[in-house]
Design a protein around this motif. Sequence first.
Motif, PDB file in Angstrom:
ATOM      1  N   ALA A 310       0.838  -1.209   0.000  1.00 49.75           N
ATOM      2  CA  ALA A 310       0.000   0.000   0.000  1.00 49.75           C
ATOM      3  C   ALA A 310       0.867   1.252   0.000  1.00 49.75           C
ATOM      4  O   ALA A 310       0.601   2.214  -0.731  1.00 49.75           O
ATOM      5  N   ILE A 311       1.920   1.254   0.794  1.00 46.55           N
ATOM      6  CA  ILE A 311       2.847   2.388   0.831  1.00 46.55           C
ATOM      7  C   ILE A 311       3.527   2.575  -0.521  1.00 46.55           C
ATOM      8  O   ILE A 311       3.652   3.689  -1.039  1.00 46.55           O
ATOM      9  N   GLY A 312       3.973   1.459  -1.109  1.00 50.04           N
ATOM     10  CA  GLY A 312       4.623   1.539  -2.422  1.00 50.04           C
ATOM     11  C   GLY A 312       3.696   2.066  -3.494  1.00 50.04           C
ATOM     12  O   GLY A 312       4.082   2.909  -4.313  1.00 50.04           O
ATOM     13  N   GLY A 313       2.445   1.573  -3.492  1.00 48.10           N
ATOM     14  CA  GLY A 313       1.488   2.050  -4.496  1.00 48.10           C
ATOM     15  C   GLY A 313       1.168   3.523  -4.328  1.00 48.10           C
ATOM     16  O   GLY A 313       1.109   4.276  -5.312  1.00 48.10           O
ATOM     17  N   LEU A 314       0.980   3.963  -3.084  1.00 46.74           N
ATOM     18  CA  LEU A 314       0.662   5.364  -2.827  1.00 46.74           C
ATOM     19  C   LEU A 314       1.834   6.274  -3.197  1.00 46.74           C
ATOM     20  O   LEU A 314       1.650   7.322  -3.820  1.00 46.74           O
ATOM     21  N   SER A 315       3.045   5.857  -2.833  1.00 48.75           N
ATOM     22  CA  SER A 315       4.210   6.684  -3.145  1.00 48.75           C
ATOM     23  C   SER A 315       4.458   6.745  -4.648  1.00 48.75           C
ATOM     24  O   SER A 315       4.871   7.792  -5.179  1.00 48.75           O
ATOM     25  N   ALA A 316       4.196   5.645  -5.372  1.00 40.96           N
ATOM     26  CA  ALA A 316       4.340   5.664  -6.832  1.00 40.96           C
ATOM     27  C   ALA A 316       3.352   6.653  -7.452  1.00 40.96           C
ATOM     28  O   ALA A 316       3.689   7.392  -8.392  1.00 40.96           O
ATOM     29  N   PHE A 317       2.133   6.666  -6.920  1.00 43.99           N
ATOM     30  CA  PHE A 317       1.136   7.624  -7.394  1.00 43.99           C
ATOM     31  C   PHE A 317       1.599   9.050  -7.137  1.00 43.99           C
ATOM     32  O   PHE A 317       1.448   9.931  -7.990  1.00 43.99           O
ATOM     33  N   TRP A 318       2.181   9.294  -5.954  1.00 41.16           N
ATOM     34  CA  TRP A 318       2.673  10.630  -5.622  1.00 41.16           C
ATOM     35  C   TRP A 318       3.792  11.055  -6.571  1.00 41.16           C
ATOM     36  O   TRP A 318       3.857  12.211  -6.980  1.00 41.16           O
ATOM     37  N   VAL A 319       4.692  10.117  -6.893  1.00 40.54           N
ATOM     38  CA  VAL A 319       5.776  10.450  -7.824  1.00 40.54           C
ATOM     39  C   VAL A 319       5.194  10.919  -9.150  1.00 40.54           C
ATOM     40  O   VAL A 319       5.588  11.966  -9.696  1.00 40.54           O
ATOM     41  N   TYR A 320       4.262  10.149  -9.680  1.00 35.76           N
ATOM     42  CA  TYR A 320       3.620  10.492 -10.958  1.00 35.76           C
ATOM     43  C   TYR A 320       2.899  11.838 -10.855  1.00 35.76           C
ATOM     44  O   TYR A 320       3.066  12.708 -11.719  1.00 35.76           O
ATOM     45  N   GLU A 321       2.121  12.019  -9.809  1.00 32.49           N
ATOM     46  CA  GLU A 321       1.343  13.246  -9.622  1.00 32.49           C
ATOM     47  C   GLU A 321       2.247  14.475  -9.511  1.00 32.49           C
ATOM     48  O   GLU A 321       1.982  15.527 -10.106  1.00 32.49           O
ATOM     49  N   ARG A 322       3.317  14.343  -8.750  1.00 34.47           N
ATOM     50  CA  ARG A 322       4.200  15.495  -8.505  1.00 34.47           C
ATOM     51  C   ARG A 322       5.069  15.818  -9.711  1.00 34.47           C
ATOM     52  O   ARG A 322       5.404  16.996  -9.928  1.00 34.47           O
ATOM     53  N   ILE A 323       5.432  14.818 -10.495  1.00 32.04           N
ATOM     54  CA  ILE A 323       6.184  15.096 -11.724  1.00 32.04           C
ATOM     55  C   ILE A 323       5.291  15.855 -12.701  1.00 32.04           C
ATOM     56  O   ILE A 323       5.746  16.785 -13.391  1.00 32.04           O
ATOM     57  N   LEU A 324       4.018  15.475 -12.804  1.00 26.36           N
ATOM     58  CA  LEU A 324       3.086  16.168 -13.681  1.00 26.36           C
ATOM     59  C   LEU A 324       2.892  17.624 -13.280  1.00 26.36           C
ATOM     60  O   LEU A 324       2.523  18.458 -14.103  1.00 26.36           O
ATOM     61  N   ALA A 325       3.139  17.927 -11.987  1.00 29.08           N
ATOM     62  CA  ALA A 325       2.938  19.295 -11.512  1.00 29.08           C
ATOM     63  C   ALA A 325       4.109  20.218 -11.826  1.00 29.08           C
ATOM     64  O   ALA A 325       4.059  21.405 -11.552  1.00 29.08           O
ATOM     65  N   PHE A 326       5.196  19.684 -12.425  1.00 35.27           N
ATOM     66  CA  PHE A 326       6.360  20.524 -12.751  1.00 35.27           C
ATOM     67  C   PHE A 326       5.953  21.652 -13.696  1.00 35.27           C
ATOM     68  O   PHE A 326       5.167  21.460 -14.607  1.00 35.27           O
TER      69      PHE A 326
END
Length: 326
Positions: A310-326
């Motif tokens: 669950a932690i890995g899935g959530l953190s992967a989502f955060w990586v994707y979300e935050r890169i898109l916010a660049f």
Amino acid sequence: MFFKLFVLLAFLFTFAQADIIRPVYLEVTQKTTDTYALFLKVPAKDDKNTPMKVKAIEGCKENGAHVRESAKGVYSDRYTITCDKGIKGKTIEIEGLENTKRDLLLRMEFIDGSSQSALLNPLHNTYIVKEDAAPTQIMQTYSWLGITHILMGFDHLLFVFSLLIIVKNMRRLLWTITAFTLAHSITMACATLGIVHVPQQPVEAMIALSILFLAMEIVHEKQGKPGLTSRYPWIIAFTFGLLHGFGFAGALAEIGLPQQAIALALVFFNIGVEIGQLIFVATVVLVSLLFRHFTHPSFMEKLEMYLVYAIGGLSAFWVYERILAF
């Protein structure tokens, strides 16, 4: 296994949709003997239907333009008031704060170089401006901001929690947490004091990536392939702690620092962060011991893996979300 917590599963999904708590911010800056500039900033995500404003202050009147803006999930008011007998001794009341679940940081700067700080909340939404404020006011305010920031900073807590799963020896855990503390203290101070400048969005993405890295390290360890974190957890904690320190500095930049007491506020914000971190670690240790005593080891082993995925899935989502916010 030492750290196996069923209760944190509920904790994980409770905060999965939550941002780091950003307090409402009110800055009052004295321009002349009787003129004050007011700046009210309200994160609007959860409060779109509960606007706030500073209630008219007795003996003061608004003058000049009143500028209202809304951008990037924040709305703000800027205007000037004139107080014939000054603002000290008078009451500042925030209308609408009582309808929220937020704190409000009030910061006041005077032309004599002094300042005052206070943390208001829905139950206490007024502040009587003091004639003279003691340094302990800044200590209390920024310590509490540090505590609330780390305890509501879900990504930082997930990183610490992942370290707790990997490190099973108390002595190694002490060194690991110390390394993390030292690292983020260094970069938070350097960034806050303007010694180092790092864009915040890439930092946030890297923080999410650090959590994903630890989740993968735990999985590899379970597969009989222990990685660098298992062998030298303090090195990983220190390295990624440098990144997390930039994240703390970004939060502190949003809050702001009293100009005549930057070092004092910085030190006590960091102390607050450490207190909050110790509260979290102590809670995890205590609850894990209780669960180890009352549950079967095989159940806790499976539960730990569910949490890691669950932690890995959530953190992967955060990586994707935050890169898109660049």
